[in-house]
Write a protein that holds these residues in place. Structure first.
Motif, PDB file in Angstrom:
ATOM      1  N   ASP A  34      68.502  49.232  21.100  1.00 54.70           N
ATOM      2  CA  ASP A  34      69.112  48.879  19.827  1.00 54.70           C
ATOM      3  C   ASP A  34      68.003  48.168  19.059  1.00 54.70           C
ATOM      4  OD1 ASP A  34      70.387  47.508  17.738  1.00 54.70           O
ATOM      5  OD2 ASP A  34      72.196  47.162  18.908  1.00 54.70           O
ATOM      6  N   TYR A  52      68.528  43.967  17.854  1.00 53.99           N
ATOM      7  CA  TYR A  52      69.154  43.166  18.882  1.00 53.99           C
ATOM      8  C   TYR A  52      68.216  42.078  19.399  1.00 53.99           C
ATOM      9  CZ  TYR A  52      72.014  42.230  22.994  1.00 53.99           C
ATOM     10  OH  TYR A  52      72.783  41.633  23.949  1.00 53.99           O
ATOM     11  N   TRP A  79      73.774  51.838  19.070  1.00 57.38           N
ATOM     12  CA  TRP A  79      74.276  51.281  20.329  1.00 57.38           C
ATOM     13  C   TRP A  79      75.469  52.047  20.868  1.00 57.38           C
ATOM     14  CZ3 TRP A  79      72.458  48.552  24.069  1.00 57.38           C
ATOM     15  CH2 TRP A  79      73.315  47.960  24.991  1.00 57.38           C
ATOM     16  N   SER A 127      67.970  47.236  26.939  1.00 62.08           N
ATOM     17  CA  SER A 127      68.318  46.574  25.676  1.00 62.08           C
ATOM     18  C   SER A 127      69.522  45.654  25.863  1.00 62.08           C
ATOM     19  CB  SER A 127      68.603  47.662  24.627  1.00 62.08           C
ATOM     20  OG  SER A 127      68.648  47.140  23.325  1.00 62.08           O
ATOM     21  N   GLY A 128      69.387  44.714  26.774  1.00 63.75           N
ATOM     22  CA  GLY A 128      70.455  43.724  26.963  1.00 63.75           C
ATOM     23  C   GLY A 128      71.792  44.345  27.285  1.00 63.75           C
ATOM     24  N   MET A 129      71.776  45.376  28.110  1.00 57.75           N
ATOM     25  CA  MET A 129      73.043  46.041  28.436  1.00 57.75           C
ATOM     26  C   MET A 129      73.673  45.411  29.677  1.00 57.75           C
ATOM     27  SD  MET A 129      73.958  50.046  29.018  1.00 57.75           S
ATOM     28  CE  MET A 129      74.357  50.441  27.306  1.00 57.75           C
ATOM     29  N   THR A 130      74.913  44.984  29.522  1.00 58.97           N
ATOM     30  CA  THR A 130      75.643  44.384  30.634  1.00 58.97           C
ATOM     31  C   THR A 130      76.040  45.458  31.646  1.00 58.97           C
ATOM     32  OG1 THR A 130      76.529  42.727  29.124  1.00 58.97           O
ATOM     33  CG2 THR A 130      77.705  43.030  31.217  1.00 58.97           C
ATOM     34  N   ARG A 185      80.677  51.398  32.839  1.00 58.96           N
ATOM     35  CA  ARG A 185      79.384  52.055  32.623  1.00 58.96           C
ATOM     36  C   ARG A 185      78.826  52.628  33.928  1.00 58.96           C
ATOM     37  NH1 ARG A 185      77.426  47.220  28.598  1.00 58.96           N
ATOM     38  NH2 ARG A 185      78.296  48.086  26.686  1.00 58.96           N
ATOM     39  N   GLN A 241      80.458  43.822  17.582  1.00 60.38           N
ATOM     40  CA  GLN A 241      79.724  45.092  17.504  1.00 60.38           C
ATOM     41  C   GLN A 241      80.421  46.130  18.378  1.00 60.38           C
ATOM     42  OE1 GLN A 241      75.553  44.931  18.602  1.00 60.38           O
ATOM     43  NE2 GLN A 241      75.242  47.104  18.129  1.00 60.38           N
ATOM     44  N   THR A 294      80.379  46.999  22.592  1.00 56.93           N
ATOM     45  CA  THR A 294      79.792  45.884  23.344  1.00 56.93           C
ATOM     46  C   THR A 294      80.835  45.221  24.227  1.00 56.93           C
ATOM     47  OG1 THR A 294      80.314  44.273  21.606  1.00 56.93           O
ATOM     48  CG2 THR A 294      78.156  45.352  21.485  1.00 56.93           C
ATOM     49  N   THR A 295      80.347  44.442  25.170  1.00 55.81           N
ATOM     50  CA  THR A 295      81.258  43.675  26.018  1.00 55.81           C
ATOM     51  C   THR A 295      81.973  42.598  25.205  1.00 55.81           C
ATOM     52  OG1 THR A 295      79.290  42.454  26.702  1.00 55.81           O
ATOM     53  CG2 THR A 295      80.128  44.105  28.234  1.00 55.81           C
ATOM     54  N   TYR A 324      79.819  37.601  20.448  1.00 55.72           N
ATOM     55  CA  TYR A 324      78.607  38.328  20.854  1.00 55.72           C
ATOM     56  C   TYR A 324      77.931  37.598  22.002  1.00 55.72           C
ATOM     57  CZ  TYR A 324      74.982  41.776  19.525  1.00 55.72           C
ATOM     58  OH  TYR A 324      74.158  42.858  19.456  1.00 55.72           O
ATOM     59  N   ASP A 325      77.053  38.294  22.693  1.00 54.21           N
ATOM     60  CA  ASP A 325      76.222  37.676  23.736  1.00 54.21           C
ATOM     61  C   ASP A 325      75.572  36.410  23.159  1.00 54.21           C
ATOM     62  OD1 ASP A 325      76.730  40.325  24.480  1.00 54.21           O
ATOM     63  OD2 ASP A 325      74.861  40.521  25.573  1.00 54.21           O
ATOM     64  N   TYR A 341      72.674  41.546  32.882  1.00 54.91           N
ATOM     65  CA  TYR A 341      71.992  42.678  32.243  1.00 54.91           C
ATOM     66  C   TYR A 341      71.265  43.520  33.287  1.00 54.91           C
ATOM     67  CZ  TYR A 341      72.247  40.425  27.563  1.00 54.91           C
ATOM     68  OH  TYR A 341      72.646  39.879  26.381  1.00 54.91           O
TER      69      TYR A 341
HETATM   70  N1  ARG Z   1      75.526  42.818  26.538  1.00 56.52           N
HETATM   71  C1  ARG Z   1      76.495  43.403  25.685  1.00 56.52           C
HETATM   72  C2  ARG Z   1      76.847  44.785  26.158  1.00 56.52           C
HETATM   73  O1  ARG Z   1      76.281  45.259  27.074  1.00 56.52           O
HETATM   74  C3  ARG Z   1      76.033  43.482  24.264  1.00 56.52           C
HETATM   75  C4  ARG Z   1      74.870  44.344  24.143  1.00 56.52           C
HETATM   76  C5  ARG Z   1      74.503  44.557  22.786  1.00 56.52           C
HETATM   77  N2  ARG Z   1      73.236  45.154  22.920  1.00 56.52           N
HETATM   78  C6  ARG Z   1      72.614  45.708  21.959  1.00 56.52           C
HETATM   79  N3  ARG Z   1      71.467  46.248  22.208  1.00 56.52           N
HETATM   80  N4  ARG Z   1      73.172  45.739  20.803  1.00 56.52           N
HETATM   81  O2  ARG Z   1      77.686  45.416  25.607  1.00 56.52           O
END
Ligand code: ARG
Length: 246
Positions: A30, A33, A71, A88-91, A96, A136, A139-140, A183-184, A209
């Protein structure tokens, strides 16, 4: 374009590439982000995750091409082979994991709630029922709001507004079109710098993540896991955490 064949090399038994050629993996991010992945003013990719994958690539001997992707469509893009990983900070979530593999976890985070400076309320006040909440899409944070606000009857479904990217959420919060954003937490802190909004609460989700990789791509999963394990033991890891305030 077409890459010309290098002159015949001894020992090259028809495998593509010479000793000099490195495999290029396409890394989906993303592009909006911070502090994990963002496109800077010159159009270059940067951030904690981008620098991490570049370090791993150097260390493990491959190359990366960073590719910004919406995203909401980033897992389908991975499944379709348009990218080789999502870094990219994906939980890591069970949902998933049904579609993709994840590397070993590399960061642990919580969700957070932000409101306009003119507002002062805490999580309890969602019970007021009239509040409009932004997240967003995909997102989580959105999932948390659905499960804990909408499904529990604290806000009606139409009061949960979802957006393609987080800057749009921040924009609406600034202009008071929504009452709260979820948001995170580290990304919330990065996003609200110098804006008339602040964090009012932390939600202890304890998310981890990971790097998402196609299920059939076990070799890449192993490479990333090995690279991450080495990065975690390297001085670079501390440096990156300090640089990006993590
Ligand atoms: N960590 C959260 C998720 O996995 C938010 C991630 C948003 N990441 C981003 N690249 N926009 O859903």
């Amino acid at each position: 374009g077409c890459t010309g064949n290098a002159p015949a090399e001894t020992g090259d038994s028809g495998q593509s590439g010479t000793a000099e050629e490195k495999t290029v993996y396409v890394v989906g991010i993303d592009g909006e982000y911070p502090p994990y992945s963002l496109i800077d003013k010159d159009g270059g990719a940067t951030g904690f995750d981008v620098e991490s994958v570049q370090w791993i690539a150097d260390d493990m001997g491959f190359e990366v091409e960073i590719k910004p992707i919406a995203w909401d469509g980033i897992i389908p893009a991975l499944q379709a082979g348009k990218i080789d990983m999502v870094y990219s900070g994906m939980t890591i979530t069970d949902e998933r994991l049904e579609k993709v593999n994840f590397s070993i976890p590399y960061l642990k985070i919580n969700q957070s709630v932000a409101v306009h400076d003119d507002n002062e309320f805490t999580l309890d006040q969602f019970k007021a029922g009239e509040l409009i909440v932004g997240a967003q899409r995909g997102t989580t944070g959105q999932i948390w709001a659905e499960e804990n606000l909408v499904n529990k009857g604290l806000i009606p479904a139409e009061n949960l507004k979802t957006y393609d990217n987080f800057p749009l959420v921040i924009e609406d919060l600034k202009n008071k079109r929504i009452d709260a954003a979820i948001y995170d937490r580290p990304s919330m802190i990065a996003a609200i710098e110098e804006k008339p909004i602040h964090i009012t609460g932390e939600i202890d989700t304890g998310e981890e993540y990971g790097v998402a990789i196609r299920k059939d791509d076990v070799a890449l999963l192993e490479t990333i896991n090995n690279g991450l394990a080495k990065l975690h033991k390297d001085q670079k890891w501390t440096e990156l955490k300090e640089k990006y305030g993590l």
